[in-house]
Design an enzyme around this catalytic site. Structure first.
Site, short mmCIF file in Angstrom:
data_model
loop_
_atom_site.label_atom_id
_atom_site.label_comp_id
_atom_site.label_asym_id
_atom_site.label_seq_id
_atom_site.Cartn_x
_atom_site.Cartn_y
_atom_site.Cartn_z
N GLU A 55 0.87 -1.32 -0.12
CA GLU A 55 -0.22 0.34 -0.13
C GLU A 55 0.67 1.08 0.20
O GLU A 55 1.88 1.10 0.77
CB GLU A 55 -1.14 -0.04 1.13
CG GLU A 55 -2.29 1.03 1.44
CD GLU A 55 -2.49 1.47 1.89
OE1 GLU A 55 -3.78 2.18 2.00
OE2 GLU A 55 -2.48 0.80 3.33
N GLU A 88 4.74 4.67 3.22
CA GLU A 88 4.82 5.77 4.09
C GLU A 88 5.96 6.90 4.56
O GLU A 88 7.31 6.51 4.92
CB GLU A 88 3.90 6.40 5.53
CG GLU A 88 3.46 7.37 5.75
CD GLU A 88 2.09 8.01 4.68
OE1 GLU A 88 2.87 8.54 4.04
OE2 GLU A 88 1.38 7.53 4.71
N ASN A 133 9.96 7.56 -0.50
CA ASN A 133 9.03 7.67 -1.80
C ASN A 133 8.96 6.54 -2.31
O ASN A 133 9.47 5.66 -2.52
CB ASN A 133 10.04 8.55 -2.13
CG ASN A 133 10.63 9.77 -1.92
OD1 ASN A 133 9.85 10.18 -0.96
ND2 ASN A 133 11.69 10.47 -2.26
N ASP A 168 -3.13 12.56 -1.22
CA ASP A 168 -2.79 13.63 -1.74
C ASP A 168 -3.50 14.07 -2.80
O ASP A 168 -3.12 13.88 -3.80
CB ASP A 168 -1.95 13.78 -1.45
CG ASP A 168 -2.06 15.72 -0.55
OD1 ASP A 168 -2.55 16.37 -1.06
OD2 ASP A 168 -1.30 16.14 0.02
N LYS A 185 -5.44 22.25 -6.09
CA LYS A 185 -5.90 23.47 -6.79
C LYS A 185 -5.03 22.99 -7.85
O LYS A 185 -3.83 22.98 -7.92
CB LYS A 185 -5.11 23.98 -5.77
CG LYS A 185 -5.50 24.62 -3.94
CD LYS A 185 -4.71 25.59 -3.56
CE LYS A 185 -5.36 25.70 -2.52
NZ LYS A 185 -4.37 26.91 -1.72
N ASP A 200 -11.32 10.38 -3.59
CA ASP A 200 -12.79 10.49 -3.41
C ASP A 200 -13.06 12.25 -4.16
O ASP A 200 -13.93 13.81 -3.86
CB ASP A 200 -13.21 11.20 -1.60
CG ASP A 200 -12.26 12.16 -1.03
OD1 ASP A 200 -11.07 12.01 -2.00
OD2 ASP A 200 -12.55 12.52 -0.13
N THR A 253 -12.35 4.12 6.34
CA THR A 253 -10.58 5.04 6.65
C THR A 253 -10.98 6.06 7.09
O THR A 253 -12.37 6.53 6.80
CB THR A 253 -9.55 4.84 6.52
OG1 THR A 253 -9.95 5.69 4.87
CG2 THR A 253 -9.04 3.35 5.59
N PHE A 256 -10.25 8.88 6.12
CA PHE A 256 -10.34 9.54 4.81
C PHE A 256 -11.61 9.50 3.95
O PHE A 256 -12.08 9.92 3.75
CB PHE A 256 -8.80 9.44 4.38
CG PHE A 256 -7.40 9.71 4.29
CD1 PHE A 256 -7.36 11.72 4.27
CD2 PHE A 256 -6.64 9.24 5.35
CE1 PHE A 256 -6.10 11.45 4.37
CE2 PHE A 256 -5.84 9.75 5.61
CZ PHE A 256 -5.22 11.24 5.01
N GLU A 257 -12.32 8.01 4.33
CA GLU A 257 -12.96 8.21 3.14
C GLU A 257 -14.64 8.63 3.97
O GLU A 257 -15.57 8.87 3.67
CB GLU A 257 -13.00 6.17 3.18
CG GLU A 257 -14.62 6.17 2.22
CD GLU A 257 -14.38 4.92 1.92
OE1 GLU A 257 -15.18 4.00 0.79
OE2 GLU A 257 -13.26 4.24 2.21
#
Length: 221
Positions: free
Chosen positions: A50, A75, A102, A125, A129, A161, A197, A199-200
């Site tokens: 992941e 991560e 990374n 992420d 913008k 999302d 999660t 975030f969701e």
């Protein structure tokens, strides 16, 4: 980090963290640093990776449900990895490893080619913008690197999302010759193995629809 997270690094990192030889940057991976999976996990088993594992909720849930599978959480945020280790310790997990690096460099330099059975990219992420969209992870270059790391017939799963980002992901991967769609219609069904999660939940509360994509790695032959 909190005191508990500091303890996780000092006490649990030797057990869970996969050390990556560095290049110039702190979270880089030096070319030629490929690991041997059997030495890392002590066995031969399918590997699920992941990218952007956050606090590790999806990884801990999946690793608990599938002890016969090896898992790697990638991560760059130390506190999130520390929380993941604390959760893994509470669950008594032996099949989960973490790496602070990374993601593209992990796929390109740390993991052997064609070693991943499933690659997950959940809620990256969105850099929503306009001036920041160039920072997004899902690019044609990333698709090429991911294709190198995923085995023939392996799966790439994505979710976001942000509709505009979802469309960009789909455009990039539809154009990638190494991958083929594994869904009918505009979007894939929600992946049942993805735990709900924060975030969701946040996206749903904001009224943003969650969009999934699933692709299969084509045969190199």
């Amino acid at each position: 980090m909190t005191d508990g997270q500091e303890r996780a690094w000092s006490d649990l990192a030797p057990r869970y963290v996969l050390e990556a030889p560095r290049d110039e940057a702190a979270t880089s991976v030096r070319p030629g640093a490929a690991v041997t999976l059997r030495e890392v996990w002590g066995r031969d088993a399918p590997l699920i990776v992941e990218i952007g594992s956050g606090q590790g909720h999806a990884m801990i849930h999946a690793a608990t449900a599938r002890p016969e599978t090896n898992f790697l959480a990638v991560e760059v945020f130390t506190a999130g990895l520390a929380r993941t280790m604390l959760g893994a310790e509470r669950a008594g997990l032996e099949n989960l490893r973490l790496v602070e690096a990374n993601a593209p460099e992990v796929l390109e330099h740390l993991l052997p080619p064609a070693s991943i059975d499933e690659l997950w990219v959940f809620f990256p992420d969105p850099w929503h913008k306009n001036k920041h969209t160039k920072r997004r992870l899902l690019t044609p270059e990333f698709a090429t690197i991911a294709a190198q790391a995923v085995r023939d017939g392996g799966v790439l799963r994505l979710a976001t999302d942000w509709e505009q980002y979802a469309r960009q992901m789909r455009e990039v991967l539809d154009a990638a010759p190494e991958f083929a769609r594994s869904f009918q219609g505009p979007w894939a069904e929600r992946f049942e193995g993805r735990v709900l999660t924060a975030f969701e939940r946040k996206g749903a509360r904001a009224g943003r629809a969650i969009r999934d994509l699933t692709y299969e790695r084509r045969d190199r032959g």
